[in-house]
Design a protein around this motif. Structure first.
Motif, PDB file in Angstrom:
ATOM      1  N   MET A   1     -16.135  -8.504  -0.894  1.00 28.52           N
ATOM      2  CA  MET A   1     -14.935  -7.780  -0.491  1.00 28.52           C
ATOM      3  C   MET A   1     -15.029  -6.338  -0.992  1.00 28.52           C
ATOM      4  N   GLN A   2     -14.588  -5.388  -0.175  1.00 21.63           N
ATOM      5  CA  GLN A   2     -14.641  -3.976  -0.547  1.00 21.63           C
ATOM      6  C   GLN A   2     -13.264  -3.333  -0.434  1.00 21.63           C
ATOM      7  N   ILE A   3     -13.079  -2.255  -1.193  1.00 26.40           N
ATOM      8  CA  ILE A   3     -11.807  -1.542  -1.151  1.00 26.40           C
ATOM      9  C   ILE A   3     -12.067  -0.045  -1.174  1.00 26.40           C
ATOM     10  N   GLN A   4     -11.269   0.696  -0.444  1.00 34.66           N
ATOM     11  CA  GLN A   4     -11.378   2.146  -0.395  1.00 34.66           C
ATOM     12  C   GLN A   4     -10.324   2.750  -1.313  1.00 34.66           C
ATOM     13  N   ILE A   5     -10.774   3.552  -2.286  1.00 33.75           N
ATOM     14  CA  ILE A   5      -9.866   4.256  -3.186  1.00 33.75           C
ATOM     15  C   ILE A   5     -10.227   5.731  -3.130  1.00 33.75           C
ATOM     16  N   LEU A  24      -7.364  -7.875 -12.995  1.00 35.55           N
ATOM     17  CA  LEU A  24      -8.482  -6.980 -12.708  1.00 35.55           C
ATOM     18  C   LEU A  24      -9.149  -6.553 -14.005  1.00 35.55           C
ATOM     19  N   GLN A  25     -10.480  -6.599 -14.003  1.00 32.42           N
ATOM     20  CA  GLN A  25     -11.246  -6.128 -15.157  1.00 32.42           C
ATOM     21  C   GLN A  25     -12.396  -5.269 -14.654  1.00 32.42           C
ATOM     22  N   VAL A  49      -5.139  -4.635  -6.192  1.00 31.72           N
ATOM     23  CA  VAL A  49      -6.136  -3.714  -6.753  1.00 31.72           C
ATOM     24  C   VAL A  49      -5.750  -2.273  -6.434  1.00 31.72           C
ATOM     25  N   GLN A  50      -5.297  -2.041  -5.220  1.00 31.21           N
ATOM     26  CA  GLN A  50      -4.895  -0.692  -4.818  1.00 31.21           C
ATOM     27  C   GLN A  50      -3.791  -0.156  -5.729  1.00 31.21           C
ATOM     28  N   GLY A  51      -2.929  -1.048  -6.200  1.00 29.26           N
ATOM     29  CA  GLY A  51      -1.852  -0.638  -7.090  1.00 29.26           C
ATOM     30  C   GLY A  51      -2.329  -0.126  -8.434  1.00 29.26           C
ATOM     31  N   HIS A  52      -3.602  -0.385  -8.747  1.00 24.95           N
ATOM     32  CA  HIS A  52      -4.184   0.086 -10.014  1.00 24.95           C
ATOM     33  C   HIS A  52      -5.198   1.211  -9.777  1.00 24.95           C
TER      34      HIS A  52
END
Length: 217
Positions: A1-5, A24-25, A49-52
């Motif tokens: 899984m990937q996320i864009q930040i 999350l760590q 995760v986006q919230g962090h």
């Protein structure tokens, strides 16, 4: 899984558990590890995760800075040390008792030697079977320049500091040395054989190149 930040894309290592919350760590290698309750939707994980995002960017920036300036080790109960790619307080790895810093350092080194020998013994056989090779022996050693070696008489060695690396990186060094039982030189045949067993071996090499200098006592 990937996320864009922001303008960066990060891979998420997601583990599902019986817990009730998403956590999350970020480990010492800068990887984003997420624990989520079984059945959690991907969208919920990504939103959490986006919230962090701000914390992630700050943490990764701190890690990059730390890579440039090795920090002195704190040989005390709550001192942080790597084991199999994760950070642990010293007292979770060895008994601390009333020992001074030098005694704790020696005890930790012994722990790494013993632990890595067990890890290699457990993880090497499947790769031996794949490659149809069998080393004469293997031992754990201390080396400043090599993560592993293979001698002409089929004896393998592994640097005790590998105990600090993630298991998949240890696997890379194991496979690398087993391939030398078939090809002693780093010729095209060697790399082809290695890539056939571990297609992403370059990622493991990059990890050792980037973080190997910080896998020390």
């Amino acid at each position: 899984m990937q996320i864009q930040i922001g303008d960066q894309t990060f891979a998420l290592n997601v583990q599902y558990s019986k817990g009730k919350k998403i956590s999350l760590q970020i480990d010492g290698a800068g990887r984003l590890n997420v624990k989520a309750p079984k059945g959690t939707a991907d969208e919920a994980i990504l939103n959490a995760v986006q919230g962090h995002s701000a914390w992630i960017i700050e943490k990764l920036s701190s890690l990059e800075t730390a890579k440039r300036v090795p920090q002195p080790k704190a040989y005390e109960e709550e001192g942080s040390f790597l084991y199999l790619g994760k950070e642990y307080p010293l007292h979770e790895l060895i008994g601390t008792g009333e020992r001074d810093a030098e005694a704790l350092k020696l005890a930790l080194k012994k722990f790494y030697f013993t632990s890595l020998k067990k890890v290699v013994a457990e993880r090497m056989p499947p790769y031996q079977n794949q490659l149809k090779v069998k080393p004469k022996s293997f031992e754990i050693v201390e080396s400043r320049t090599k993560w592993g070696s293979c001698s002409a008489d089929k004896k393998l060695t592994f640097n005790y500091r590998l105990a600090m690396a993630p298991p998949e990186v240890i696997d890379y060094v194991i496979v690398h040395e087993l391939c030398h039982l078939l090809h002693m030189n780093h010729d095209r045949s060697f790399w082809r054989r290695l890539g056939g067993i571990m297609p992403d071996y370059k990622d493991k090499e990059e990890f050792l190149a980037r973080f190997g200098g910080f896998m020390t006592l």
